[in-house]
Write an enzyme that holds these catalytic residues in place. Structure first.
Site, PDB file in Angstrom:
ATOM      1  N   HIS A   3     -59.877  -6.336  23.739  1.00 33.45           N
ATOM      2  CA  HIS A   3     -60.914  -5.910  24.686  1.00 33.45           C
ATOM      3  C   HIS A   3     -61.674  -7.098  25.281  1.00 33.45           C
ATOM      4  O   HIS A   3     -62.707  -6.894  25.928  1.00 33.45           O
ATOM      5  CB  HIS A   3     -61.884  -4.945  24.012  1.00 33.45           C
ATOM      6  CG  HIS A   3     -61.299  -3.586  23.782  1.00 33.45           C
ATOM      7  ND1 HIS A   3     -61.239  -2.619  24.773  1.00 33.45           N
ATOM      8  CD2 HIS A   3     -60.716  -3.032  22.694  1.00 33.45           C
ATOM      9  CE1 HIS A   3     -60.658  -1.536  24.295  1.00 33.45           C
ATOM     10  NE2 HIS A   3     -60.329  -1.761  23.037  1.00 33.45           N
TER      11      HIS A   3
ATOM     12  N   THR B  77     -36.571  -1.747  22.323  1.00 36.77           N
ATOM     13  CA  THR B  77     -36.113  -2.199  23.632  1.00 36.77           C
ATOM     14  C   THR B  77     -37.244  -2.978  24.303  1.00 36.77           C
ATOM     15  O   THR B  77     -38.387  -2.538  24.318  1.00 36.77           O
ATOM     16  CB  THR B  77     -35.712  -1.001  24.512  1.00 36.77           C
ATOM     17  OG1 THR B  77     -34.618  -0.322  23.879  1.00 36.77           O
ATOM     18  CG2 THR B  77     -35.297  -1.457  25.900  1.00 36.77           C
TER      19      THR B  77
ATOM     20  N   SER C 113     -60.296  -7.041   5.642  1.00 43.96           N
ATOM     21  CA  SER C 113     -60.330  -6.349   6.921  1.00 43.96           C
ATOM     22  C   SER C 113     -61.710  -5.777   7.204  1.00 43.96           C
ATOM     23  O   SER C 113     -62.315  -5.128   6.342  1.00 43.96           O
ATOM     24  CB  SER C 113     -59.296  -5.212   6.906  1.00 43.96           C
ATOM     25  OG  SER C 113     -59.361  -4.419   8.068  1.00 43.96           O
TER      26      SER C 113
ATOM     27  N   THR D  60     -61.322   8.967  15.984  1.00 44.52           N
ATOM     28  CA  THR D  60     -61.558   7.675  16.637  1.00 44.52           C
ATOM     29  C   THR D  60     -62.900   7.092  16.210  1.00 44.52           C
ATOM     30  O   THR D  60     -63.037   5.885  16.023  1.00 44.52           O
ATOM     31  CB  THR D  60     -61.501   7.839  18.164  1.00 44.52           C
ATOM     32  OG1 THR D  60     -60.257   8.458  18.516  1.00 44.52           O
ATOM     33  CG2 THR D  60     -61.597   6.488  18.851  1.00 44.52           C
TER      34      THR D  60
ATOM     35  N   SER E 209     -64.485  -1.836  20.396  1.00 41.36           N
ATOM     36  CA  SER E 209     -64.537  -1.040  21.621  1.00 41.36           C
ATOM     37  C   SER E 209     -65.327   0.247  21.512  1.00 41.36           C
ATOM     38  O   SER E 209     -65.711   0.822  22.531  1.00 41.36           O
ATOM     39  CB  SER E 209     -63.115  -0.712  22.082  1.00 41.36           C
ATOM     40  OG  SER E 209     -62.474   0.144  21.155  1.00 41.36           O
TER      41      SER E 209
ATOM     42  N   LYS F 243     -55.231  -3.845  29.272  1.00 48.45           N
ATOM     43  CA  LYS F 243     -56.637  -3.592  29.557  1.00 48.45           C
ATOM     44  C   LYS F 243     -57.092  -4.449  30.746  1.00 48.45           C
ATOM     45  O   LYS F 243     -56.821  -4.106  31.867  1.00 48.45           O
ATOM     46  CB  LYS F 243     -57.465  -3.804  28.285  1.00 48.45           C
ATOM     47  CG  LYS F 243     -57.096  -2.771  27.208  1.00 48.45           C
ATOM     48  CD  LYS F 243     -57.867  -2.922  25.952  1.00 48.45           C
ATOM     49  CE  LYS F 243     -57.622  -1.747  24.997  1.00 48.45           C
ATOM     50  NZ  LYS F 243     -56.225  -1.531  24.614  1.00 48.45           N
TER      51      LYS F 243
END
Length: 410
Positions: free
Chosen positions: A222, A283, A142, A368, A194, A253
Site C-alpha cells: 500500500h 502460469t 509477525s 477482514t 490498509s 494498487k
C-alpha cells in the site's frame, strides 16, 4: 450426516445463511471503468439498469490504470508478442518483459535483484513460506495486523511463529529477547496497514532486528508508488531501504496494473525462485500486463505530479471530515477508515451512498476486520476533484446526522 448431493447443497446453503445472519454476506458491484474518466465508472445493477458512479474505495490510488503511457505499453506488448506468456516461468513463460520488470523493481528498492509473482498475495505466501522452510529452526515474528497473505505464508512455512501486538515495539523486543541469539529470526511486518491507515515504526523495528540478529521482511504493497521521491515506499521516504532485507510489493494498487514482487539479496531471491510452489507452478503473467506495470513503475520514479495530487486531496478530505465531525481513524497514511461498528448498519450506509448519492464504497466487515469495527475504507485518489471530495464529505455528514433515518438501522 451428509450422504447425498442434496445434503451437501443444504449444508452449504446453511453456511451462507449463517453468514447472512451475521450481516457479513458480501455482494459485489459490477463496475465498468471508463478510460480517461477515473474515478468514474458505470455501475451495472442486477435489474439491468446502468448509471455512472464515483469510486471511493479503490486501490488505484494514482489513477495509473488510466495513464496513457501504461495503456500504450500494454497495447504495444500485446501487438508484438500476443496475449499470453505461454507457460510457467520455467516452461517457456519467462519473457523479456519479466526480466525488464524485475530489473526495474530491484532498482526501485536499491536491491540486487527482484522476482515477479502473479499477485501480491502469492508473493507474500511464496516468499514467507519458503523462508520459513529453508531456514533451520527459524521463528517468524509477525505483527498481529499483518495481511492474510502473510499469515498464510507464515503458516505454510511450518516453522515456529510469534505474534507481537500491532506496532508494539516493547512487545516485539520482549519476544526477541526470549529467543537464543543464534536462532534464525524473521520480523515480518507491513509499512502501511490498509484497514487502520497507520504506519509501522520501521526505523525502530530495524534497530531491534540489528540488535537481535533478525532478518527483516517488509510488505510495502500500500506504499509503493506513493511514498518516497521515486515511489519506493515508506522505507525509501524515511531513508531505510538499505536496512530492510526483503521488500515485497504489488503492481495492483498505486501502479494500476496486476502482479506482485519481492526484492532483496540475490542468493535469497534465487532460493525462493527455486523452491516456492506458488512461483514454480503458476502460469506467468502475460507480457502486456508486465509491460504496463514496468511503464507505471518507471514513470513514477521520475514523476511526482500524481503523488502531489494525491496528498493534496488526502489532506483536504481529512480536513473536511474533521470539520463535519465524521469519526475516522486519523493515521499518517493516505487511507481514511470511517468506523461504523455494526455490519448491517455499515452495509446500509454503503447502499445509501450508492443509491442516493452515486458514490461507490464497499463495506468492510469481519473477517477482514474484527467484529465491532466494521468500517468504510475511503481513498481519495489523485484523480478525485475538489467537487468529488466536497460531495463525499457532505454525504457522510448527512448520513451521520442524528436526525437521519439510518440511525434506526443500528
Amino acid at each position: 450426516m451428509i450422504g447425498s448431493m442434496t445434503d451437501y447443497e443444504r449444508h452449504f446453503a446453511e453456511c451462507i445463511s449463517g453468514i447472512k445472519a451475521e450481516g457479513r454476506y458480501r455482494t459485489f458491484a459490477t463496475l465498468e471503468r471508463i478510460v480517461g474518466r477515473f474515478p468514474r465508472a458505470l455501475h451495472h445493477a442486477p435489474d439491468g439498469s446502468v448509471k455512472e458512479v464515483t469510486i471511493w474505495c479503490g486501490n488505484d490510488y494514482l489513477g495509473m490504470g488510466q495513464n496513457s503511457k501504461v495503456i500504450e505499453a500494454g497495447i504495444d506488448a500485446m501487438q508484438r508478442t500476443g496475449a499470453g506468456a505461454g507457460g510457467t516461468r520455467n516452461i517457456s513463460g519467462t519473457t523479456r518483459a519479466h526480466v525488464e520488470l524485475e530489473d526495474s523493481v530491484a532498482d526501485l528498492h536499491g536491491k540486487e535483484t527482484g522476482l515477479v509473482f502473479s499477485s501480491g498475495y502469492v508473493a507474500n505466501e511464496g516468499a514467507l513460506s519458503t523462508l520459513g522452510k529453508l531456514l533451520p529452526d527459524c521463528v517468524i515474528l509477525s505483527d498481529s495486523m499483518n495481511h492474510a497473505s502473510m499469515i498464510a505464508g507464515i503458516r505454510g512455512g511450518a516453522c515456529a511463529k510469534m505474534i507481537y501486538r500491532h506496532n508494539d515495539l516493547e512487545h516485539l523486543e520482549s519476544l526477541l529477547k526470549s529467543l537464543p541469539v543464534s536462532q534464525p529470526k524473521i520480523i515480518a511486518f507491513e509499512s502501511v496497514y490498509s484497514m487502520d491507515g497507520d504506519i509501522a515504526p520501521i526505523k525502530e523495528i530495524c534497530d531491534l532486528a540489528e540488535k537481535y540478529g533478525a532478518f527483516t521482511y517488509l510488505d510495502e504493497v500500500h506504499a509503493v508508488g506513493l511514498y518516497g521521491p521515486r515511489g519506493g515506499g515508506v522505507a525509501e521516504e524515511r531513508g531505510l531501504m538499505d536496512r530492510i532485507d526483503m521488500i515485497e510489493g504489488t503492481f495492483g494498487k498505486a501502479y494500476g496494473c496486476m502482479g506482485g514482487f519481492i526484492t532483496g539479496r540475490r542468493a535469497v531471491i534465487d532460493a525462493i525462485r527455486s523452491v516456492a510452489p506458488g512461483f514454480i507452478f503458476t502460469t506467468s503473467l502475460p507480457p502486456a500486463v508486465l509491460a504496463s506495470a514496468c511503464a507505471a513503475v518507471e514513470h513514477l520514479k521520475i514523476s511526482g505530479i500524481e503523488r502531489g495530487a494525491l496528498w493534496r486531496n488526502v489532506r483536504e478530505f481529512k480536513a473536511k471530515l474533521t470539520v463535519a465531525g465524521i469519526p475516522f481513524l486519523s493515521g499518517e497514511s493516505h487511507i481514511v477508515p470511517v468506523v461504523v461498528g455494526e455490519p448491517n448498519c455499515c452495509r446500509e450506509v454503503t447502499n445509501i451512498l450508492m443509491t442516493e448519492y452515486n458514490l461507490y464504497v464497499q463495506p468492510i466487515n469481519y473477517p477482514t476486520v474484527p467484529r465491532g469495527t466494521e468500517r468504510l475504507r475511503l481513498t481519495a485518489t489523485a484523480a478525485h476533484s475538489q467537487e468529488d471530495i466536497a460531495g463525499m464529505a457532505t454525504a457522510l455528514e448527512e448520513l451521520w446526522s442524528p436526525h437521519h433515518a439510518l440511525r434506526a438501522v443500528a
